[in-house]
Design an enzyme around this catalytic site. Structure first.
Site, short mmCIF file in Angstrom:
data_model
loop_
_atom_site.label_atom_id
_atom_site.label_comp_id
_atom_site.label_asym_id
_atom_site.label_seq_id
_atom_site.Cartn_x
_atom_site.Cartn_y
_atom_site.Cartn_z
N LYS A 140 0.85 -1.21 0.00
CA LYS A 140 0.00 0.00 0.00
C LYS A 140 0.88 1.25 0.00
CE LYS A 140 -3.86 -2.40 2.18
NZ LYS A 140 -4.66 -2.69 3.38
N GLN B 154 -4.57 -1.33 9.73
CA GLN B 154 -4.57 -2.68 9.15
C GLN B 154 -5.18 -3.69 10.11
OE1 GLN B 154 -3.72 -3.24 5.97
NE2 GLN B 154 -4.01 -5.45 6.06
N ASP C 74 -11.25 3.05 4.64
CA ASP C 74 -11.68 1.65 4.51
C ASP C 74 -13.19 1.48 4.56
OD1 ASP C 74 -9.63 -0.33 4.20
OD2 ASP C 74 -8.82 0.25 6.14
#
Ligand code: GUN
Length: 300
Positions: A50, A94, A117
């Protein structure tokens, strides 16, 4: 007949190139902060990819690699600082987090306008009510692949294997929002094959290598494999590609299928959040080496 291979790698490359061109035209850069807590080897690989992708397309990024011993309070404090940081338009924590940290509390602490997200309670609520805002990256990538290959969703029987908050549930909702008839199967489902054989679109996110075999798939079905498993040093999906690709109409490979789309959707969401929040845009380009007062921060 052999299935059409859905080439996620190429679709993702095109998206990255478009975003790079769009970012190059901006007066200031969108910024993404990624936080990794603990030593999960797969998570380490994902956040590094990422980060690298942000560099490639010109998105400013900060990566916080925190030890497993990080407390919930410390993580909440970091998120609080990032919520206020004008260089940062998108925050990613994460998953999974170590057991002693409440994922629910952490996700709720991320400012709504930085929820890249789409895992915040508000954004999940919007997804459930059919008014999608920031949506989770992997499900968004799955839908984008279907769109790119002009695969109709409306009226189709879609079967999702897996009910995680990250993939299974949101992808089921996104398919439902697009008028599919959706069945969600999971580890307690009895007679999985009875359901999967009815699928026009089968999305597999179970984390079990070769769970889906050809006998479980309808002739001509669209099979989207979200699984990434390491078996004997090789990456394999949740679908037995060898046999299923001879029966399906369309299939995603592993690797080079859904995986690259997750990252492409992350940078797309980052750019979207930047555009939706002009008040947070800096008039000058941010310096990559400024001190944010957080010791564990790593930038490269
Ligand atoms: N862990 C696995 N997939 C994801 C994702 O898309 N976002 C975050 N934050 N964590 C993940």
């Amino acid at each position: 007949m052999a299935a059409v291979i859905i080439d996620g790698k190429t679709v993702a490359e095109k998206i990255r190139a478009r975003i790079k061109a769009e970012v190059a035209k901006l007066k200031s850069k969108p910024g993404l902060a990624a936080i990794l807590v603990g030593e999960n080897p797969a998570s380490k690989v994902y956040v590094d990819i990422k980060r690298k992708t942000c560099d490639e397309v010109g998105i400013y990024s900060e990566l916080y690699k925190l030890p497993d011993s990080t407390t919930e309070k410390e993580l909440l404090q970091l998120i609080g600082k990032l919520n206020e940081n004008k260089k940062i338009h998108a925050i990613l924590v994460q998953m999974p987090l170590p057991k002693h940290i409440s994922e629910e509390k952490i996700l709720a602490a991320i400012a709504l306008e930085k929820d890249v997200d789409g895992f915040s309670p508000e954004n999940i609520g919007k997804l459930v009510s059919g008014k999608e805002a920031s949506v989770p990256c992997t499900p968004k990538g799955v839908i984008r692949l279907l769109e790119e290959y002009k695969i109709e969703i409306l009226g189709k029987n879609a079967v999702v294997i897996g009910r995680s908050n990250i993939v299974g549930k949101p992808v089921a909702l996104m398919l439902l929002n697009r008028d599919a008839t959706v069945t969600v199967c999971h580890s307690k489902t009895t007679d999985l094959a009875k359901h999967t054989r009815n699928a026009d679109i089968l999305v597999v996110a179970a984390g079990k290598p070769k769970l889906v075999t050809a006998d479980m798939v309808k002739e001509g079905a669209v099979v989207i494999d979200v699984g990434i498993n390491r078996v004997d040093g090789k990456l394999v999906g949740d679908v037995d590609f060898e046999t299923v690709s001879r029966k399906a109409g369309y299939i995603t490979p592993v690797p080079k299928g859904v995986g690259p789309m997750t990252v492409a959707m992350l940078i797309e969401n980052t750019l979207d959040l930047f555009r939706k929040n002009p008040s947070r845009q800096l008039s000058t380009g941010p310096s990559r080496n400024s001190d944010l007062g957080v010791n564990q921060k790593t930038e490269n």
